[in-house]
Design a protein around this motif. Structure first.
Motif, PDB file in Angstrom:
ATOM      1  N   ILE A  20      20.498  15.529  22.956  1.00 43.92           N
ATOM      2  CA  ILE A  20      20.051  14.585  21.926  1.00 43.92           C
ATOM      3  C   ILE A  20      19.383  15.335  20.773  1.00 43.92           C
ATOM      4  CG2 ILE A  20      18.422  12.704  21.456  1.00 43.92           C
ATOM      5  CD1 ILE A  20      18.999  11.769  24.365  1.00 43.92           C
ATOM      6  N   SER A  21      18.612  16.380  21.096  1.00 46.25           N
ATOM      7  CA  SER A  21      18.005  17.209  20.050  1.00 46.25           C
ATOM      8  C   SER A  21      19.068  17.861  19.182  1.00 46.25           C
ATOM      9  CB  SER A  21      17.120  18.291  20.679  1.00 46.25           C
ATOM     10  OG  SER A  21      16.047  17.739  21.385  1.00 46.25           O
ATOM     11  N   GLY A  22      20.174  18.280  19.826  1.00 43.40           N
ATOM     12  CA  GLY A  22      21.270  18.870  19.066  1.00 43.40           C
ATOM     13  C   GLY A  22      21.884  17.880  18.092  1.00 43.40           C
ATOM     14  N   PHE A  23      22.088  16.650  18.546  1.00 46.98           N
ATOM     15  CA  PHE A  23      22.607  15.617  17.650  1.00 46.98           C
ATOM     16  C   PHE A  23      21.624  15.343  16.505  1.00 46.98           C
ATOM     17  CE2 PHE A  23      25.366  14.378  21.295  1.00 46.98           C
ATOM     18  CZ  PHE A  23      26.576  14.385  20.621  1.00 46.98           C
ATOM     19  N   ALA A  24      20.328  15.279  16.847  1.00 46.30           N
ATOM     20  CA  ALA A  24      19.316  15.049  15.807  1.00 46.30           C
ATOM     21  C   ALA A  24      19.305  16.196  14.810  1.00 46.30           C
ATOM     22  CB  ALA A  24      17.939  14.886  16.452  1.00 46.30           C
ATOM     23  N   PHE A  25      19.470  17.406  15.322  1.00 46.62           N
ATOM     24  CA  PHE A  25      19.496  18.577  14.440  1.00 46.62           C
ATOM     25  C   PHE A  25      20.647  18.473  13.439  1.00 46.62           C
ATOM     26  CE2 PHE A  25      21.297  22.729  13.426  1.00 46.62           C
ATOM     27  CZ  PHE A  25      20.200  23.387  12.898  1.00 46.62           C
ATOM     28  N   THR A  80      11.977  31.001   8.732  1.00 43.55           N
ATOM     29  CA  THR A  80      11.694  29.605   9.046  1.00 43.55           C
ATOM     30  C   THR A  80      12.573  29.099  10.175  1.00 43.55           C
ATOM     31  OG1 THR A  80      10.998  29.190   6.769  1.00 43.55           O
ATOM     32  CG2 THR A  80      11.631  27.276   8.084  1.00 43.55           C
ATOM     33  N   GLN A  81      13.834  29.504  10.187  1.00 45.75           N
ATOM     34  CA  GLN A  81      14.730  29.089  11.259  1.00 45.75           C
ATOM     35  C   GLN A  81      14.259  29.615  12.609  1.00 45.75           C
ATOM     36  OE1 GLN A  81      18.307  30.692   9.466  1.00 45.75           O
ATOM     37  NE2 GLN A  81      19.102  28.650   8.986  1.00 45.75           N
ATOM     38  N   VAL A  82      13.819  30.862  12.641  1.00 42.74           N
ATOM     39  CA  VAL A  82      13.313  31.444  13.886  1.00 42.74           C
ATOM     40  C   VAL A  82      12.040  30.725  14.322  1.00 42.74           C
ATOM     41  CG1 VAL A  82      12.338  33.521  14.941  1.00 42.74           C
ATOM     42  CG2 VAL A  82      14.369  33.702  13.494  1.00 42.74           C
ATOM     43  N   ALA A  83      11.135  30.474  13.376  1.00 40.19           N
ATOM     44  CA  ALA A  83       9.882  29.785  13.695  1.00 40.19           C
ATOM     45  C   ALA A  83      10.151  28.385  14.235  1.00 40.19           C
ATOM     46  CB  ALA A  83       8.988  29.719  12.459  1.00 40.19           C
ATOM     47  N   THR A  84      11.115  27.686  13.635  1.00 38.40           N
ATOM     48  CA  THR A  84      11.453  26.335  14.086  1.00 38.40           C
ATOM     49  C   THR A  84      12.042  26.370  15.493  1.00 38.40           C
ATOM     50  OG1 THR A  84      11.873  25.670  11.788  1.00 38.40           O
ATOM     51  CG2 THR A  84      12.734  24.243  13.526  1.00 38.40           C
ATOM     52  N   ALA A  85      12.891  27.351  15.753  1.00 39.14           N
ATOM     53  CA  ALA A  85      13.469  27.497  17.094  1.00 39.14           C
ATOM     54  C   ALA A  85      12.378  27.763  18.130  1.00 39.14           C
ATOM     55  CB  ALA A  85      14.491  28.627  17.102  1.00 39.14           C
ATOM     56  N   LEU A  86      11.414  28.602  17.789  1.00 43.19           N
ATOM     57  CA  LEU A  86      10.305  28.885  18.711  1.00 43.19           C
ATOM     58  C   LEU A  86       9.472  27.635  18.966  1.00 43.19           C
ATOM     59  CD1 LEU A  86       9.130  32.394  17.425  1.00 43.19           C
ATOM     60  CD2 LEU A  86      10.374  31.879  19.541  1.00 43.19           C
ATOM     61  N   PHE A  87       9.277  26.843  17.924  1.00 47.21           N
ATOM     62  CA  PHE A  87       8.554  25.576  18.082  1.00 47.21           C
ATOM     63  C   PHE A  87       9.269  24.669  19.074  1.00 47.21           C
ATOM     64  CE2 PHE A  87       8.693  21.096  16.627  1.00 47.21           C
ATOM     65  CZ  PHE A  87       7.422  20.710  17.030  1.00 47.21           C
ATOM     66  N   VAL A  88      10.572  24.549  18.930  1.00 49.01           N
ATOM     67  CA  VAL A  88      11.349  23.693  19.834  1.00 49.01           C
ATOM     68  C   VAL A  88      11.269  24.216  21.264  1.00 49.01           C
ATOM     69  CG1 VAL A  88      13.665  22.848  20.385  1.00 49.01           C
ATOM     70  CG2 VAL A  88      12.886  22.867  18.011  1.00 49.01           C
ATOM     71  N   ILE A 120      11.533  12.149  16.957  1.00 50.24           N
ATOM     72  CA  ILE A 120      10.688  12.220  15.770  1.00 50.24           C
ATOM     73  C   ILE A 120      10.452  13.665  15.357  1.00 50.24           C
ATOM     74  CG2 ILE A 120       8.405  11.716  14.843  1.00 50.24           C
ATOM     75  CD1 ILE A 120       8.344   9.229  16.603  1.00 50.24           C
ATOM     76  N   ALA A 121      10.102  14.522  16.312  1.00 48.58           N
ATOM     77  CA  ALA A 121       9.731  15.902  15.990  1.00 48.58           C
ATOM     78  C   ALA A 121      10.911  16.703  15.457  1.00 48.58           C
ATOM     79  CB  ALA A 121       9.141  16.580  17.225  1.00 48.58           C
ATOM     80  N   VAL A 122      12.047  16.645  16.132  1.00 47.55           N
ATOM     81  CA  VAL A 122      13.204  17.440  15.701  1.00 47.55           C
ATOM     82  C   VAL A 122      13.697  16.968  14.338  1.00 47.55           C
ATOM     83  CG1 VAL A 122      15.599  18.039  16.201  1.00 47.55           C
ATOM     84  CG2 VAL A 122      13.901  18.054  18.045  1.00 47.55           C
ATOM     85  N   PRO A 383      14.324  10.834   9.090  1.00 49.73           N
ATOM     86  CA  PRO A 383      13.141  11.589   9.508  1.00 49.73           C
ATOM     87  C   PRO A 383      11.888  11.146   8.762  1.00 49.73           C
ATOM     88  CG  PRO A 383      14.333  12.839   7.866  1.00 49.73           C
ATOM     89  CD  PRO A 383      15.133  11.583   8.101  1.00 49.73           C
ATOM     90  N   PHE A 384      10.726  11.418   9.345  1.00 45.68           N
ATOM     91  CA  PHE A 384       9.488  11.246   8.602  1.00 45.68           C
ATOM     92  C   PHE A 384       9.456  12.271   7.477  1.00 45.68           C
ATOM     93  CE2 PHE A 384       6.719   9.426  12.301  1.00 45.68           C
ATOM     94  CZ  PHE A 384       7.536   8.308  12.339  1.00 45.68           C
ATOM     95  N   TYR A 385       8.938  11.873   6.323  1.00 45.98           N
ATOM     96  CA  TYR A 385       8.818  12.793   5.189  1.00 45.98           C
ATOM     97  C   TYR A 385       7.432  13.444   5.196  1.00 45.98           C
ATOM     98  CZ  TYR A 385      13.194  11.176   3.010  1.00 45.98           C
ATOM     99  OH  TYR A 385      14.508  10.904   2.721  1.00 45.98           O
TER     100      TYR A 385
END
Length: 411
Positions: A20-25, A80-88, A120-122, A383-385
């Motif tokens: 589902i996260s992949g679809f949201a992405f 930023t992409q790496v940081a976002t991946a680490l967050f996930v 929401i987060a993704v 998404p939330f802005y």
């Protein structure tokens, strides 16, 4: 449920959440970092112990180590992409920990709650307005600290975790610090007397250090900004997509200029749009009231009443942001994070009152005809802005303002 059977079920849930996260992405990913978030990468502690300087310091340290030059928009995007991946990854580790620690009867409730949070987060942090937003670092640190509290291991690390989170953004003290502070209070009320001292000390030290850093960054760190502002602007232009930079961010955080007048029109839009957003969110607000109101109602002792009262009101730390600042979508995300993480954590600690209320509310929700539509309905507002809640609310607010209200300039 045997351990291996539970583990298999948890892994199946996590796989479903990952899909589902992949679809949201792919639905919400804009492949773009906004100039606000690229400008922040130009900040650094080489200019002194400045406000919001940690993420730029890390970025520039990585740039110094790697063989390629990251001082460009492509470099900012890669970082930023790496940081976002680490967050996930941190988020999913936390979600798994909560599922594995909770009683088997609560796994269904937790899976719904985790799906709500993941959507929401993704969607929020892969879209253009919030891709690379420092909120991901603050949330990740709170999740790491929460896992330490759940495990009852290395909890003293909450002290440096709190400090680092404020160094990413001093707004942490209002936005996400409440998760750790309230869980420490919960532990203080829950553990036996001889262990209370430990949690009191961790709470006091974390609170005092975070507060001291907040005061420094908010009131004393901007005194010499004129000396290096041109270099920051030059680097910010290098890191942005089109050579621009976020001037008001630099004005406020480096030069200490008050943005109250500049932001007033945005406040007026917030005051129109946000009540409408809350109206649309009534199904989720009703569920939240049933859950958290039930905790206090079901508490048997005076100590438990106090304990659950702190849990219920913990999100009120965000109120000053709603009054003084304009990023209402981010403030709402902090509330969502607080209540979701709090619920998942207390279920992971197998709190019987929390379990009983959650089971009761889940049965009540399933009996409602609209229950199957809850997640489909949520997607309409993603998404939330940042300043604006979402595109739907922004469109409604714009329509009302253009045709009747005339409260702010059209943009």
């Amino acid at each position: 449920m045997r351990g291996d059977t539970k583990k298999k079920r948890v892994n199946q849930i996590l796989l479903a959440l990952l899909v589902i996260s992949g679809f949201a992405f792919f639905r919400f990913y804009d492949a773009m970092v906004d100039l606000y978030n690229t400008t922040l990468l130009a900040f650094s502690y080489k200019y002194g112990f400045i406000s919001r300087g940690l993420v730029g310091t890390i970025f520039q340290m990585v740039n110094a180590v790697l063989p390629m030059d990251l001082m460009s928009y492509d470099g900012a995007m890669a970082f930023t992409q790496v940081a976002t991946a680490l967050f996930v990854i941190v988020m999913f580790v936390f979600l798994r920990k909560c599922l594995m620690c909770a009683d088997e009867k609560m796994i269904s409730f937790q899976s719904y709650l985790e799906l709500f949070f993941v959507l929401i987060a993704v969607s929020m942090f892969v879209s253009r307005r919030n891709m690379g937003r420092v909120d991901i670092y603050m949330i990740a640190l709170s999740l790491i600290g929460t896992m330490l509290i759940i495990r009852k291991q290395f909890e003293f690390l909450l002290i440096p975790i709190s400090a680092f989170a404020v160094m990413f953004h001093q707004g942490y003290v209002f936005m996400f610090f409440n998760v750790l502070l309230i869980l420490l209070i919960y532990r203080f009320f829950t553990v036996e007397k001889k262990k209370k001292k430990k949690y009191a000390i961790i709470f006091i030290l974390s609170f005092c250090i975070a507060s001291a850093l907040f005061l420094w960054f908010e009131f004393f760190s901007r005194m010499n900004g004129e000396r290096f502002v041109e270099e920051i602007i030059s680097n910010a232009k290098l890191l942005s997509y089109n050579g621009e930079y976020h001037d008001t961010l630099i004005d406020h955080e480096i030069l200490g200029i008050d943005l109250g007048g500049v932001e007033w029109d945005f406040h007026k839009e917030n005051f129109v749009e946000y009540p409408l957003f809350l109206l649309f969110m009534m199904p989720y607000i009703w569920i939240g009231v049933r859950l958290f109101g039930g905790f206090i109602k079901e508490a048997k002792t005076k100590v438990d009443k106090w304990k659950y009262t702190f849990v219920v009101i913990g999100a009120l730390t965000i109120v000053p942001n709603y009054i003084l600042k304009i990023d209402y979508a981010r403030w709402t995300m902090s509330i969502v994070t607080y209540y979701v993480v709090m619920l998942l954590s207390l279920l992971a600690m197998q709190d019987e009152v929390i379990e009983n209320v959650c089971c009761s509310v889940l049965l009540e929700i399933r009996a409602k005809a609209w229950a199957p539509l809850l997640f489909v309905y949520l997607i309409l507002f993603l998404p939330f802005y940042d300043v604006f809640m979402d595109q739907v609310m922004h469109n409604i607010g714009h329509f009302l303002n253009v045709n009747w209200l005339h409260l702010w300039e059209h943009y």
